[in-house]
Scaffold this motif. Sequence first.
Motif, PDB file in Angstrom:
ATOM      1  N   LYS A 654       1.014  -1.355  -0.005  1.00 19.30           N
ATOM      2  CA  LYS A 654      -0.059  -0.238   0.218  1.00 19.30           C
ATOM      3  C   LYS A 654       0.861   1.291  -0.018  1.00 19.30           C
ATOM      4  CE  LYS A 654      -4.089  -2.113   2.381  1.00 19.30           C
ATOM      5  NZ  LYS A 654      -5.044  -1.897   3.516  1.00 19.30           N
ATOM      6  N   ILE A 655       2.107   1.006   0.758  1.00 17.29           N
ATOM      7  CA  ILE A 655       2.919   2.370   0.853  1.00 17.29           C
ATOM      8  C   ILE A 655       3.514   2.666  -0.454  1.00 17.29           C
ATOM      9  CG2 ILE A 655       5.048   3.118   1.599  1.00 17.29           C
ATOM     10  CD1 ILE A 655       4.250   1.682   4.563  1.00 17.29           C
ATOM     11  N   LEU A 656       4.033   1.773  -1.430  1.00 20.45           N
ATOM     12  CA  LEU A 656       4.579   1.739  -2.588  1.00 20.45           C
ATOM     13  C   LEU A 656       3.700   2.233  -3.527  1.00 20.45           C
ATOM     14  CD1 LEU A 656       7.123  -1.258  -2.604  1.00 20.45           C
ATOM     15  CD2 LEU A 656       7.613   1.185  -1.775  1.00 20.45           C
ATOM     16  N   ALA A 657       2.519   1.624  -3.562  1.00 16.90           N
ATOM     17  CA  ALA A 657       1.317   2.267  -4.248  1.00 16.90           C
ATOM     18  C   ALA A 657       0.936   3.459  -3.949  1.00 16.90           C
ATOM     19  CB  ALA A 657       0.155   1.020  -4.172  1.00 16.90           C
ATOM     20  N   ALA A 658       0.806   3.817  -3.054  1.00 14.74           N
ATOM     21  CA  ALA A 658       0.593   5.492  -2.625  1.00 14.74           C
ATOM     22  C   ALA A 658       1.716   6.242  -3.246  1.00 14.74           C
ATOM     23  CB  ALA A 658       0.378   5.494  -1.362  1.00 14.74           C
ATOM     24  N   ILE A 659       2.793   5.824  -3.191  1.00 11.32           N
ATOM     25  CA  ILE A 659       3.970   6.736  -3.765  1.00 11.32           C
ATOM     26  C   ILE A 659       3.831   6.905  -5.189  1.00 11.32           C
ATOM     27  CG2 ILE A 659       6.499   6.922  -3.852  1.00 11.32           C
ATOM     28  CD1 ILE A 659       6.680   5.470  -1.139  1.00 11.32           C
ATOM     29  N   ASN A 660       3.699   5.693  -5.601  1.00  6.40           N
ATOM     30  CA  ASN A 660       3.461   5.419  -7.213  1.00  6.40           C
ATOM     31  C   ASN A 660       2.272   6.454  -7.647  1.00  6.40           C
ATOM     32  OD1 ASN A 660       5.545   3.899  -7.742  1.00  6.40           O
ATOM     33  ND2 ASN A 660       4.455   2.187  -7.396  1.00  6.40           N
ATOM     34  N   GLU A 661       1.133   6.318  -7.068  1.00  8.69           N
ATOM     35  CA  GLU A 661       0.073   7.245  -7.352  1.00  8.69           C
ATOM     36  C   GLU A 661       0.297   8.612  -7.118  1.00  8.69           C
ATOM     37  OE1 GLU A 661      -4.684   7.709  -6.207  1.00  8.69           O
ATOM     38  OE2 GLU A 661      -3.566   6.022  -5.351  1.00  8.69           O
ATOM     39  N   TYR A 662       1.029   8.936  -6.035  1.00  4.49           N
ATOM     40  CA  TYR A 662       1.428  10.488  -5.913  1.00  4.49           C
ATOM     41  C   TYR A 662       2.123  11.148  -7.039  1.00  4.49           C
ATOM     42  CZ  TYR A 662       3.223  14.665  -3.584  1.00  4.49           C
ATOM     43  OH  TYR A 662       3.536  15.935  -3.156  1.00  4.49           O
ATOM     44  N   TYR A 663       3.387  10.353  -7.505  1.00 10.79           N
ATOM     45  CA  TYR A 663       4.180  10.688  -8.578  1.00 10.79           C
ATOM     46  C   TYR A 663       3.333  10.843 -10.025  1.00 10.79           C
ATOM     47  CZ  TYR A 663       7.879  11.619  -5.457  1.00 10.79           C
ATOM     48  OH  TYR A 663       9.026  12.067  -4.439  1.00 10.79           O
ATOM     49  N   SER A 664       2.591   9.708 -10.109  1.00 10.45           N
ATOM     50  CA  SER A 664       1.842   9.734 -11.409  1.00 10.45           C
ATOM     51  C   SER A 664       0.787  10.756 -11.643  1.00 10.45           C
ATOM     52  CB  SER A 664       1.151   8.308 -11.302  1.00 10.45           C
ATOM     53  OG  SER A 664       0.136   8.268 -10.445  1.00 10.45           O
TER      54      SER A 664
END
Length: 664
Positions: A654-664
Motif C-alpha cells: 500500500k505504501i509503494l502504491a501510494a507513492i507511485n500514485e502520488y508521482y503519477s
Amino acid sequence: MKSKQSYQRILEPTQVLYLFFIALFALAAFLLKHYRLAIAEGVVFLVLLIVSIITRRRNAKALDAYIESITYDTENAKNSTLLSFPLPMAVFRLSNSDVVWGNDAFFAMFGVGGTRIDAQLASLIPDFSGKWLMEGKTRYPSLIEIRERKYQMFGNLIRGDKDDENNAIMGITYWLDVTDYDNTRILYEQSRPVPAVIVLDNLDELVRNYPDRVKNDIRENVEDRLHKWSEKYHGFLRRYDRDRYLAVFEKKDIDQMRKEQFPIVTEMHQVENPNGIPASISIGFGEDAGSLEEGLQFADIGTELALSRGGDQTVIKNRLNFEFFGGRGLEIEKRTKVKSRVMANTLAELMKDSSHVFVMGHKYADLDAVGADMGICCMARKLGIKAHVVIDQNFSAAGMLIDRAKKDADYRDAFLSPHEAMILADARTLLVVVDTNRPESVEDASLLASCNRVAVIDHHRVGATYIQNAALGFIEPYASSACELITEILQELMEPSDLKKLEAEALLSGIVLDTKSFSIRTGERTFDAAAWLRRAGAETSEVKKLFQIDMDTTVARYKLMQNAQLYRGVAVVVTDEKQERLVAAQAADELLNISGVEASVVASPDGEGGMHVSARSIGELNVQILMEKMGGGGNRSAAAARLGNTTPQQAEEKILAAINEYYS
C-alpha cells in the motif's frame, strides 16, 4: 337472493322435470284404479328415461372431445407465443449456466439464428452469475451490454423434472432493451449543472504596496486565465466579490477536469506580481446536489475546506464525501494578528460562560498536544477558571512532561481520564480540542460526542472527516504547531510574566517538536512565538531534556533505520516487530538526515492486527496527501495513518502504491 335462484333452477323445463311429472301422473292413475292409463304412462316414463340416459352419455363424450381439442389448441398457442414473444427469454441451469431453452428473440439478441440448446450464458455474457436468483432477487443488479445495446434482465426460479437432479432448479430470464432509456438517463446526468466557487487565495499579498495599474494588470491576468478555462469547458464565470468568482459547468465537463487533475490550479502560478510571488487559487465544486441552491452550498463548503487545508487546491463536495486535488504546494498564510485577537476573545467568552472547561488532544498525545493543553489551562487560570486536561496518561508520548507538571500545585489534579471527565461533563461544559480536527483521532470520541460546546485549535490540514458545528474553529495549516497557535492566543490576553516557567517550556517543546528544532515549517510567526515564550522564562536546555530517550529506545530506532530501502526518493521501512509509536516517528525523522532522502515512511505493527504508519518530509513530497490515501492525515511535513487488519507485506504494498500514485 340465493333461494330465489334455486327455485328458478328447479322450475326450468328440463328432462328431469318432465319425467317427474309423468311418474307423478302414473302414480295418480294407479291410485285412482285407472290401471291401463297407469301402465301406458309407466311405459312412456321408461322410454323417456332410457332416451335421457343415452342422450346424457352422448353429450358427455362430445364435451370430452371438445375439451381435448381446446387443450391441444391452447398448448400450441402457448408454445407459439413463447417462441414468437417479442422479449428475449431463456431458461438455464443454475449449476453450469447451460441454456435449456431460448426463444428466437433471445438468440437474435446475440446475432445467432435458431433456438440452440448448446450455449452457455457464462460464455455469451462474461462474468455472468445466477447468484442473484438464489438470493431471491428478480432483477439483475446491473445492465448488460450486448452488441451496443443495453438490457435489463429479470428472472425467477423454476422447478424442472424432479427425476433429473441436474434440472431440479433452473432460472428463467426475461430481457428488456433499455438502451434508449439509459442513454437518456446518462445524458441527463452528464448535463446536470455543477456550481463552483473560485477564491484567489493571496490577493492581498499579490497587490500589496503596488499602484492601481499593477493591481489591475494582476487581476486582469488572473481573470483572463479563468475565463479561458471556463470557455474551454463550456462553462459560465462571473466575479461576485473582490477575490471570489462563481462558475457553472456541466457534469460531463467536471468529469473531464477530474481526469486532468484540474491543471488550472497550477497554471495560475504563472501569474506573478513584480516581486515574483505567484497567484494561488482554491476551487470548490458542489456535485450531486438536489438543487442549484444545495449545489452552491456544497461549493462553498468545498472552498472553505480547501482554504482550511492551505489553499492552492480543488475540493469536490458531494452528498457523501469530499475529493481532494492538488494541495502539494506550500500553504498560503491567511492568519493575521486581528484573527488571533478575535479567536482569543471568543475563546475567553466561551470559557466564562461554561460550567467546566476540558482540553483534549489526539490519541497518544505528544509534546505539541500536551503543551497546547497546558497553554489552555494557563489561559483559564488567568480568567479565574479551573481547566482539566483529558488524557490517557498510560498511553502518551509526553510522559516526562506530564510527570514534571504534576509536581506543580496547579497541575496536581489537572489531568483526568476520559471516564472521569465524562462523569463531570454537563450541558454547559466547554471542550477545547487541540492538535487535531478529526473526530476519530481525539483522545475520547464519546466525550466529544457528549459535549455541545466545542472549540477546535489545530494546525493540520482538514480532511474528509472533521469536527463539525464547533463553536470556535481556529485551524491554520500554515502554523508550525498547535503550541504556536495557543501562544498567539495567549499573547492577546496576558503578559509573559503571567505564564509559569513550566507552561512556557511545555509550549516551546511543542514548537520544537513539530519544527524539528526550527528546521522545517518555520515562519516569521514561529520565531515570534518562540521569542515570547523565551521572555516568559522558557529555558532551551530544559526543553531539550524533554526529548531525551533511554538507550533501548535509541537502539530500537537505529535498528529500524537499518532496514530502510530507498524508493523514488522516499526511505521506506516496514517491520514485523511491534514498536512504540514514538520510536517509529523518531526513526522517520532521523531518516531525513540521509542524503538523497526527501521523505520517509516507517510502518510497524500496532499490536491489534493493524499497522501504524509515520511519514515525514523535507522536500516537495506532501506526506499528508500520501497518508490520506491510507485513511490518515496530518500536514505537509508530518503525517500518520493506521491500517487496520493489515500485514506488514500488505502495508508495504500500500505504501509503494501510494507513492507511485502520488508521482503519477
